[in-house]
Design a protein around this motif. Structure first.
Motif, PDB file in Angstrom:
ATOM      1  N   LEU A  15      11.902  34.424   7.690  1.00  0.00           N
ATOM      2  CA  LEU A  15      12.139  34.771   6.090  1.00  0.00           C
ATOM      3  C   LEU A  15      12.269  33.390   5.547  1.00  0.00           C
ATOM      4  N   GLN A  16      12.658  32.222   6.064  1.00  0.00           N
ATOM      5  CA  GLN A  16      12.870  31.004   5.364  1.00  0.00           C
ATOM      6  C   GLN A  16      11.691  30.285   5.167  1.00  0.00           C
ATOM      7  N   ALA A  50      20.779  35.438   0.637  1.00  0.00           N
ATOM      8  CA  ALA A  50      20.359  36.002  -0.500  1.00  0.00           C
ATOM      9  C   ALA A  50      18.865  36.691  -0.076  1.00  0.00           C
ATOM     10  N   ILE A  51      18.712  37.949   0.546  1.00  0.00           N
ATOM     11  CA  ILE A  51      17.540  38.667   0.787  1.00  0.00           C
ATOM     12  C   ILE A  51      17.236  39.494  -0.106  1.00  0.00           C
ATOM     13  N   ARG A  52      16.218  39.631  -0.648  1.00  0.00           N
ATOM     14  CA  ARG A  52      15.935  40.680  -1.679  1.00  0.00           C
ATOM     15  C   ARG A  52      14.856  41.617  -1.041  1.00  0.00           C
ATOM     16  N   ALA A  53      14.815  42.816  -1.502  1.00  0.00           N
ATOM     17  CA  ALA A  53      13.730  43.727  -1.092  1.00  0.00           C
ATOM     18  C   ALA A  53      12.613  43.589  -1.916  1.00  0.00           C
ATOM     19  N   ALA A  64      15.727  34.770  -1.117  1.00  0.00           N
ATOM     20  CA  ALA A  64      15.943  34.140  -2.422  1.00  0.00           C
ATOM     21  C   ALA A  64      16.844  33.201  -2.333  1.00  0.00           C
ATOM     22  N   ALA A  65      16.971  32.292  -3.434  1.00  0.00           N
ATOM     23  CA  ALA A  65      18.042  31.474  -3.566  1.00  0.00           C
ATOM     24  C   ALA A  65      19.277  32.015  -3.866  1.00  0.00           C
ATOM     25  N   GLY A  66      20.269  31.685  -2.973  1.00  0.00           N
ATOM     26  CA  GLY A  66      21.688  32.143  -2.994  1.00  0.00           C
ATOM     27  C   GLY A  66      22.772  31.475  -3.879  1.00  0.00           C
ATOM     28  N   SER A  67      23.688  31.999  -4.534  1.00  0.00           N
ATOM     29  CA  SER A  67      24.581  31.319  -5.370  1.00  0.00           C
ATOM     30  C   SER A  67      25.487  30.497  -4.446  1.00  0.00           C
TER      31      SER A  67
END
Length: 316
Positions: A15-16, A50-53, A64-67
């Protein structure tokens, strides 16, 4: 490491790569069912990733970029790569030796014992640049990098210049432990190369500019060309050929950018480049062996001139 943990690390590594991955493709690569992939994705989300569908016929996922900074998870190869990179920090030319040493100790502490043993077995000397003046301040590297990324004009003090320089920064290139900025010098109206360890950026950054086309395929080629005295191509201005009476194994350790072709067990065709024809002759003479010049004619002429100079210098 359990099979579930190992699989999650593999999933995270995939995923990265920052692209969309259909759920079915992930399941096939990991050798599990799509349901297992969904469960592992949920576990990674619980850890802070942060992994979005991704919508679509097959459905999928994207990192995705996480906070917040989630726990760092590395597979074995990644952990070794990080440890080696941190250990080699002194050779980078950036003054981060102490920070890299502390980071390596932190990473090592959280490694499983089998990985710690592997990392501890990798030891090498990473020699940095001599003298504090040749070390790049990380703050300078960060400031110049931001100017390159944001296309902002740089004002900086350089070496012993009385007036500050103004440049439209194009790219930063690391070469042999030194860091260079390639930029368009606004006062000289030409491309220039600056060493970061000699720069003291002034703030704030200047105006945004439209990027110019570099007169070379890429920044690395441009820098290499300038080091060889060429304008745009990574090649020496003067290149000559000669047959030298040495075996190939005696030449190989000292060739550098030159090339050699074995002719017999005791001779080779040598191609040598330099800034001048006299420089080519000096490169040939450094092997301290008989040689015959093949060409070009400019090299033959330079050899005759040099021979006359040497003859005149040795007359008593």
């Amino acid at each position: 490491m359990t099979g579930s943990s190992s699989r999650m690390l593999a999933l995270l590594s995939i995923l990265q790569t920052q692209r969309d991955w259909p759920g079915g493709v992930l399941a096939e690569r990991l050798g599990v069912t799509p349901r297992t992939v969904r469960r592992d994705v949920d576990r990674l989300r619980e850890l802070g990733y942060a992994i979005r569908a991704v919508k679509g016929p097959d459905g999928g996922y994207r990192m995705a970029a996480g906070s917040e900074l989630p726990p760092l998870l590395f597979d074995d190869d990644q952990a070794i790569a990080v440890a080696v990179a941190l250990q080699g920090a002194p050779a980078s030319g950036v003054a981060i030796d102490e920070a890299a040493e502390r980071a390596l100790a932190t990473v090592r502490q959280v490694m499983p014992s089998r990985l710690r043993h592997r990392v501890d077995g990798i030891r090498f000397a990473a020699a940095g640049q001599d003298g504090a003046a040749t070390r790049v301040d990380p703050a300078v590297l960060e400031t110049v990098s931001a100017a390159v990324r944001n296309r902002r004009t740089l004002r900086f003090d350089y070496r012993r210049d009385e007036a500050p320089r103004r440049s439209q920064p194009h790219a930063i290139v690391a070469r042999a432990g030194r860091w260079y900025l390639i930029g368009w010098d606004l006062d000289r109206d030409d491309w220039r190369i600056y060493r970061l360890d000699r720069m003291s950026p002034r703030s704030p950054a200047g105006a945004v500019f439209l990027p110019r086309d570099l007169p070379a395929p890429d920044a690395g080629t441009f820098l290499a060309a300038r080091f060889k005295g060429s304008g745009t191509e990574d090649r020496w201005p003067c290149t000559g050929e000669a047959v030298i009476d040495l075996p190939l194994e005696d030449l190989l350790p000292f060739l550098g950018t030159d090339t050699a072709e074995e002719l017999t067990e005791g001779s080779c065709r040598l191609t040598v480049g330099s800034w001048s024809w006299t420089g080519v002759l000096a490169s040939l003479a450094r092997f301290d062996a008989p040689f015959t010049i093949l060409g070009p004619e400019a090299l033959v002429t330079a050899a005759r001139v040099l021979a006359s100079r040497i003859d005149a210098a040795t007359r008593t």
